[in-house]
Design a protein around this motif. Structure first.
Motif, PDB file in Angstrom:
ATOM      1  N   PHE A 133       0.819  -1.242  -0.151  1.00 27.49           N
ATOM      2  CA  PHE A 133       0.102  -0.180  -0.104  1.00 27.49           C
ATOM      3  C   PHE A 133       0.893   1.201   0.119  1.00 27.49           C
ATOM      4  O   PHE A 133       1.862   1.302   0.390  1.00 27.49           O
ATOM      5  CB  PHE A 133      -1.038  -0.024   1.159  1.00 27.49           C
ATOM      6  CG  PHE A 133      -1.839  -1.288   1.028  1.00 27.49           C
ATOM      7  CD1 PHE A 133      -2.897  -1.328   0.516  1.00 27.49           C
ATOM      8  CD2 PHE A 133      -1.602  -2.275   2.022  1.00 27.49           C
ATOM      9  CE1 PHE A 133      -3.754  -2.497   0.528  1.00 27.49           C
ATOM     10  CE2 PHE A 133      -2.141  -3.591   1.956  1.00 27.49           C
ATOM     11  CZ  PHE A 133      -3.511  -3.359   1.337  1.00 27.49           C
ATOM     12  N   THR A 134       0.195   2.360  -0.590  1.00 26.32           N
ATOM     13  CA  THR A 134       1.180   3.582  -0.864  1.00 26.32           C
ATOM     14  C   THR A 134       0.199   4.534  -0.397  1.00 26.32           C
ATOM     15  O   THR A 134      -0.744   4.510   0.078  1.00 26.32           O
ATOM     16  CB  THR A 134       1.536   3.631  -2.180  1.00 26.32           C
ATOM     17  OG1 THR A 134       2.589   4.626  -2.459  1.00 26.32           O
ATOM     18  CG2 THR A 134       0.246   3.583  -3.302  1.00 26.32           C
ATOM     19  N   ASP A 135       0.847   5.942  -0.804  1.00 24.40           N
ATOM     20  CA  ASP A 135      -0.105   7.149  -0.509  1.00 24.40           C
ATOM     21  C   ASP A 135      -1.026   7.323  -1.471  1.00 24.40           C
ATOM     22  O   ASP A 135      -1.276   6.733  -2.591  1.00 24.40           O
ATOM     23  CB  ASP A 135       1.204   8.315  -0.840  1.00 24.40           C
ATOM     24  CG  ASP A 135       2.269   8.201  -0.153  1.00 24.40           C
ATOM     25  OD1 ASP A 135       2.279   8.372   1.074  1.00 24.40           O
ATOM     26  OD2 ASP A 135       3.240   8.395  -0.587  1.00 24.40           O
ATOM     27  N   PRO A 136      -2.054   8.025  -0.991  1.00 24.76           N
ATOM     28  CA  PRO A 136      -3.122   8.465  -1.980  1.00 24.76           C
ATOM     29  C   PRO A 136      -3.115   9.101  -3.176  1.00 24.76           C
ATOM     30  O   PRO A 136      -3.823   9.018  -4.078  1.00 24.76           O
ATOM     31  CB  PRO A 136      -4.366   9.296  -1.018  1.00 24.76           C
ATOM     32  CG  PRO A 136      -3.714   8.692   0.416  1.00 24.76           C
ATOM     33  CD  PRO A 136      -2.162   8.667   0.189  1.00 24.76           C
ATOM     34  N   SER A 137      -2.109   9.790  -3.247  1.00 25.91           N
ATOM     35  CA  SER A 137      -1.802  10.583  -4.192  1.00 25.91           C
ATOM     36  C   SER A 137      -1.120   9.937  -5.334  1.00 25.91           C
ATOM     37  O   SER A 137      -0.740  10.582  -6.603  1.00 25.91           O
ATOM     38  CB  SER A 137      -1.094  11.878  -3.932  1.00 25.91           C
ATOM     39  OG  SER A 137       0.101  11.563  -3.281  1.00 25.91           O
ATOM     40  N   SER A 138      -0.588   8.748  -5.240  1.00 22.77           N
ATOM     41  CA  SER A 138       0.406   8.005  -6.064  1.00 22.77           C
ATOM     42  C   SER A 138      -0.649   7.299  -7.090  1.00 22.77           C
ATOM     43  O   SER A 138      -0.164   7.069  -8.230  1.00 22.77           O
ATOM     44  CB  SER A 138       1.023   7.080  -5.267  1.00 22.77           C
ATOM     45  OG  SER A 138       2.180   7.792  -4.498  1.00 22.77           O
ATOM     46  N   VAL A 139      -1.792   6.648  -6.682  1.00 26.98           N
ATOM     47  CA  VAL A 139      -2.416   5.618  -7.377  1.00 26.98           C
ATOM     48  C   VAL A 139      -4.019   6.033  -7.492  1.00 26.98           C
ATOM     49  O   VAL A 139      -4.527   6.910  -6.533  1.00 26.98           O
ATOM     50  CB  VAL A 139      -2.546   4.409  -6.972  1.00 26.98           C
ATOM     51  CG1 VAL A 139      -0.957   3.693  -7.210  1.00 26.98           C
ATOM     52  CG2 VAL A 139      -2.893   4.176  -5.499  1.00 26.98           C
ATOM     53  N   GLN A 140      -4.592   5.848  -8.527  1.00 28.64           N
ATOM     54  CA  GLN A 140      -5.981   6.372  -8.733  1.00 28.64           C
ATOM     55  C   GLN A 140      -6.947   5.115  -8.436  1.00 28.64           C
ATOM     56  O   GLN A 140      -7.899   4.672  -9.272  1.00 28.64           O
ATOM     57  CB  GLN A 140      -6.356   6.575 -10.068  1.00 28.64           C
ATOM     58  CG  GLN A 140      -5.495   8.117 -10.435  1.00 28.64           C
ATOM     59  CD  GLN A 140      -5.581   8.496 -11.782  1.00 28.64           C
ATOM     60  OE1 GLN A 140      -6.519   7.856 -12.662  1.00 28.64           O
ATOM     61  NE2 GLN A 140      -5.169   9.611 -11.888  1.00 28.64           N
ATOM     62  N   ARG A 141      -6.724   4.390  -7.309  1.00 35.07           N
ATOM     63  CA  ARG A 141      -7.491   3.287  -6.795  1.00 35.07           C
ATOM     64  C   ARG A 141      -7.248   3.105  -5.394  1.00 35.07           C
ATOM     65  O   ARG A 141      -6.379   3.412  -4.897  1.00 35.07           O
ATOM     66  CB  ARG A 141      -7.277   1.914  -7.511  1.00 35.07           C
ATOM     67  CG  ARG A 141      -7.930   0.547  -7.300  1.00 35.07           C
ATOM     68  CD  ARG A 141      -7.364  -0.428  -8.209  1.00 35.07           C
ATOM     69  NE  ARG A 141      -8.105  -1.595  -7.709  1.00 35.07           N
ATOM     70  CZ  ARG A 141      -7.671  -2.898  -8.397  1.00 35.07           C
ATOM     71  NH1 ARG A 141      -6.883  -2.957  -9.199  1.00 35.07           N
ATOM     72  NH2 ARG A 141      -8.471  -4.062  -7.989  1.00 35.07           N
ATOM     73  N   THR A 142      -8.394   2.651  -4.821  1.00 29.71           N
ATOM     74  CA  THR A 142      -8.307   2.243  -3.656  1.00 29.71           C
ATOM     75  C   THR A 142      -9.043   0.775  -3.179  1.00 29.71           C
ATOM     76  O   THR A 142      -9.829   0.376  -4.054  1.00 29.71           O
ATOM     77  CB  THR A 142      -9.104   3.133  -2.369  1.00 29.71           C
ATOM     78  OG1 THR A 142     -10.629   3.091  -2.895  1.00 29.71           O
ATOM     79  CG2 THR A 142      -8.598   4.454  -2.439  1.00 29.71           C
ATOM     80  N   LEU A 143      -8.626   0.080  -2.170  1.00 30.95           N
ATOM     81  CA  LEU A 143      -9.301  -1.338  -1.867  1.00 30.95           C
ATOM     82  C   LEU A 143      -9.768  -1.287  -0.307  1.00 30.95           C
ATOM     83  O   LEU A 143      -9.101  -0.639   0.664  1.00 30.95           O
ATOM     84  CB  LEU A 143      -8.074  -2.294  -1.891  1.00 30.95           C
ATOM     85  CG  LEU A 143      -7.664  -2.652  -3.453  1.00 30.95           C
ATOM     86  CD1 LEU A 143      -6.503  -3.705  -3.303  1.00 30.95           C
ATOM     87  CD2 LEU A 143      -8.653  -3.184  -4.306  1.00 30.95           C
ATOM     88  N   PRO A 144     -10.634  -1.849   0.031  1.00 34.87           N
ATOM     89  CA  PRO A 144     -11.273  -1.976   1.282  1.00 34.87           C
ATOM     90  C   PRO A 144     -10.440  -3.137   2.123  1.00 34.87           C
ATOM     91  O   PRO A 144     -10.226  -4.164   1.637  1.00 34.87           O
ATOM     92  CB  PRO A 144     -12.721  -2.381   1.220  1.00 34.87           C
ATOM     93  CG  PRO A 144     -12.768  -3.103  -0.016  1.00 34.87           C
ATOM     94  CD  PRO A 144     -11.896  -2.373  -0.912  1.00 34.87           C
ATOM     95  N   VAL A 145      -9.850  -2.797   3.032  1.00 32.24           N
ATOM     96  CA  VAL A 145      -8.950  -3.657   3.805  1.00 32.24           C
ATOM     97  C   VAL A 145      -9.290  -3.584   5.450  1.00 32.24           C
ATOM     98  O   VAL A 145      -9.921  -2.626   5.831  1.00 32.24           O
ATOM     99  CB  VAL A 145      -7.502  -3.380   3.733  1.00 32.24           C
ATOM    100  CG1 VAL A 145      -6.935  -3.510   2.162  1.00 32.24           C
ATOM    101  CG2 VAL A 145      -7.267  -1.938   4.295  1.00 32.24           C
ATOM    102  N   LEU A 146      -9.029  -4.632   6.042  1.00 36.87           N
ATOM    103  CA  LEU A 146      -9.109  -4.773   7.512  1.00 36.87           C
ATOM    104  C   LEU A 146      -7.798  -4.309   8.184  1.00 36.87           C
ATOM    105  O   LEU A 146      -6.962  -5.082   7.687  1.00 36.87           O
ATOM    106  CB  LEU A 146      -9.627  -6.074   7.859  1.00 36.87           C
ATOM    107  CG  LEU A 146     -11.071  -6.578   7.439  1.00 36.87           C
ATOM    108  CD1 LEU A 146     -11.214  -8.097   7.968  1.00 36.87           C
ATOM    109  CD2 LEU A 146     -11.980  -5.544   8.140  1.00 36.87           C
ATOM    110  N   ALA A 147      -7.890  -3.342   8.906  1.00 35.01           N
ATOM    111  CA  ALA A 147      -6.509  -2.972   9.669  1.00 35.01           C
ATOM    112  C   ALA A 147      -6.950  -2.770  11.116  1.00 35.01           C
ATOM    113  O   ALA A 147      -7.850  -2.540  11.645  1.00 35.01           O
ATOM    114  CB  ALA A 147      -6.261  -1.559   9.288  1.00 35.01           C
ATOM    115  N   ALA A 148      -5.977  -3.389  11.961  1.00 30.71           N
ATOM    116  CA  ALA A 148      -6.120  -3.561  13.397  1.00 30.71           C
ATOM    117  C   ALA A 148      -5.829  -2.152  13.976  1.00 30.71           C
ATOM    118  O   ALA A 148      -5.103  -1.313  13.417  1.00 30.71           O
ATOM    119  CB  ALA A 148      -4.898  -4.625  13.580  1.00 30.71           C
TER     120      ALA A 148
END
Length: 543
Positions: free
Chosen positions: A241-256
């Protein structure tokens, strides 16, 4: 002797009469200017408000993920069309816009005073003085940067954190500065990095057209995302995973939930996924670095390099868990550490080899399998038939520490295992065979020419310098690497694309007692069922 008083100017004299019109003219001009400012004050406020609204809209549009821009654009156009059709719709929209602009530009008739404080002003002055030798020239009649000059003319905007350190700075530089030369840019970036505070990761954005440079302190990437089923299609692998400004896509993930505070350098080293009492994983939309493979991929193979303990083995485990639902996996552990014992005997795992003889036999079989797939695919195309099912199912070859295997083979007088990778690397894209190689940075010179030339997808992990990143990825990073990073942190580049910051999802060995229970259980849930024909695998630790 008495001192004679100085003569006074009398209004009735010639000199006094000549000064009266001048004084009256200045007063009239000042009064006229004040009156014009009062009359034009609403227009100034409206123009200022429109500029504020435009800037806010542009910032929101840039921050919006790429997969949401289309629906938002369609929604805005639809709303505008409905307003156009309604009675008095355009008039109401214009009145609303004027009201919003007036509200946004209220109370700003005078420029807001920039008061960074005593410490902030001293930091900016020191930074300004340090930039003078690079942004000044003797031939410049009115230099923007000069010793003892006004730094407020060069620094348009700035932001400080609670500790008084710069978090954002926008500066102007003269047009004659050679911003098109990488060496000149590097000198400025190194200077700003040293003067603004080491140990943090900075992003430098150069605007050549406007002669501006923006320095931004990047937040630390999340280390709380563990291995899980990502929402991807077959042929897509999430490297991290990277910075929001680097790619034009998001994924829903579970984070503790976070379990420790971030360090002062902006990173979060050693963050685990242990949950406190009552805490549950939360779902977040995060931007991924997706590696696309398949017959049409321009980068079908991947090379990962890093320092010891940087997370290259974790990356290979993560790729294997994502590949097993759609393909078959062949693991070659050159280090012989047993980090892939959890995959042994699982459905879809062809073999997990650690010995030299088994490695050579396995890689030789992989070369023959690649040739068989090529022949079968060619025959199917000639007969205009779809490829057989066993060919459409991808074959993944994961090699960890091939340089160790090469050294052992050379000492034993056997064939270099990397030579057996030539066929899968050259013809893997057409045969639906994917090769992933991971090794240490100090062993990069021991990699064969076939491995270095055919692995166009690259990952470098660990505390590496900008020169090392450029040597591995073929391009320098867009940020300043930090000397201390958590495991799995690094950079990725797919083919000729941009360089992305990367954080690999936590995928530890489930048999490792040092790993957290939540992380180990997450990996165990992703493992496929045991293969009935395979020998029994060792039981997990604590299970």
């Amino acid at each position: 002797m008495a001192r004679r008083p100085l003569p006074r100017l009398r209004l009735g004299s010639t000199a006094g009469s000549s000064l009266v019109p001048l004084v009256r003219g200045r007063a009239f001009a000042r009064t006229a200017a004040d009156g014009v400012a009062d009359v034009l004050h609403p227009l100034v406020a409206l123009s200022r408000g429109l500029r504020v609204l435009a800037t806010a809209g542009r910032r929101k549009w840039v921050e919006l993920p790429g997969d949401r821009r289309g629906p938002v654009f369609v929604l805005v156009v639809a709303c505008g069309f409905v307003l156009f059709l309604l009675p008095y719709g355009p008039l109401a929209a214009a009145i609303s816009l004027i009201g919003a602009a007036g509200w946004a530009g209220r109370g700003r008739a005078t420029a807001e005073p920039r008061t960074p404080g005593a410490d902030g002003a001293e930091r900016l002055r020191t930074l300004y003085e340090a930039l003078v030798p690079y942004f000044s020239a003797a031939e410049d009649p009115s230099p923007l940067y000069s010793h003892g000059g006004d730094w407020s003319k060069a620094f348009d905007s700035f932001t400080f954190d609670e500790g008084g350190r710069l978090t954002r700075l926008h500066l102007q530089y003269p047009a004659y500065f050679t911003d098109g030369e990488p060496a000149a840019r590097t000198r400025i970036e190194q200077l700003l990095y040293a003067k603004s505070g080491r140990g943090r990761e900075y992003l430098f954005e150069w605007d050549e057209e406007a002669n501006g440079l923006t320095l931004t302190v990047l937040p630390a990437l999340s280390t709380t995302i563990h291995a899980q089923r990502f929402v991807t299609t077959p042929g897509e692998t999430v490297l991290g995973f990277t910075d929001p400004s680097s790619v034009q896509r998001t994924l829903p993930v579970l984070a503790a939930p976070e379990t420790c505070e971030e360090s002062s350098d902006g990173t979060t080293p050693g963050v685990g996924l242990e949950k406190a009492a009552g805490d549950e994983p939360e779902t977040h939309d995060v931007p991924p670095v997706v590696w696309r493979t398949g017959p049409r991929s321009t980068e079908p193979h991947l090379l990962a390099l890093g320092e010891p303990g940087s997370g290259t083995t974790t990356l290979l485990r993560s790729i294997a868990l994502q590949a097993l639902p759609h393909g078959e996996v062949l693991v070659v552990d050159g280090g012989g550490t047993g980090e892939y014992a959890c995959l042994s005997g699982r459905t879809g795992v062809l073999a997990v080899e650690c010995g030299l003889a088994g490695m050579l036999a396995t890689l030789e079989w992989a070369g023959h399998e690649t040739e068989r797939r090529l022949i079968a695919a060619n025959r199917a195309r000639q007969l205009r038939h779809p490829p057989p099912e066993d060919i459409r199912r991808p074959l993944w070859i994961l090699l960890d520490r091939p340089s160790v295997m090469s050294h052992l083979a050379a000492a034993d007088g056997r064939t270099d295992p990397q030579e057996l990778l030539a066929v899968p690397l050259r013809h893997g894209r057409a045969a639906n065979v994917r090769v992933v190689v991971a090794d240490q940075l100090d062993a990069a010179e021991a990699l064969s020419e076939a491995v270095r030339s055919h692995t166009r997808a690259r990952v470098v992990l660990g505390p590496v310098s900008a020169e090392q990143v450029a040597a591995v990825l073929g391009a320098p990073p867009h940020t300043t690497p930090t000397p201390e990073v958590p495991p799995g942190r690094g950079y990725a580049r797919l083919g000729a694309g941009p360089v992305h910051r990367l954080q690999v999802p936590a995928t530890p060995d489930p048999y490792d007692e040092a790993a957290s229970e939540a992380e180990r259980q997450a990996v165990l849930r992703l493992l496929p069922a045991p293969d009935p024909a395979a020998p029994a695998a060792p039981a997990p630790v604590g299970g």
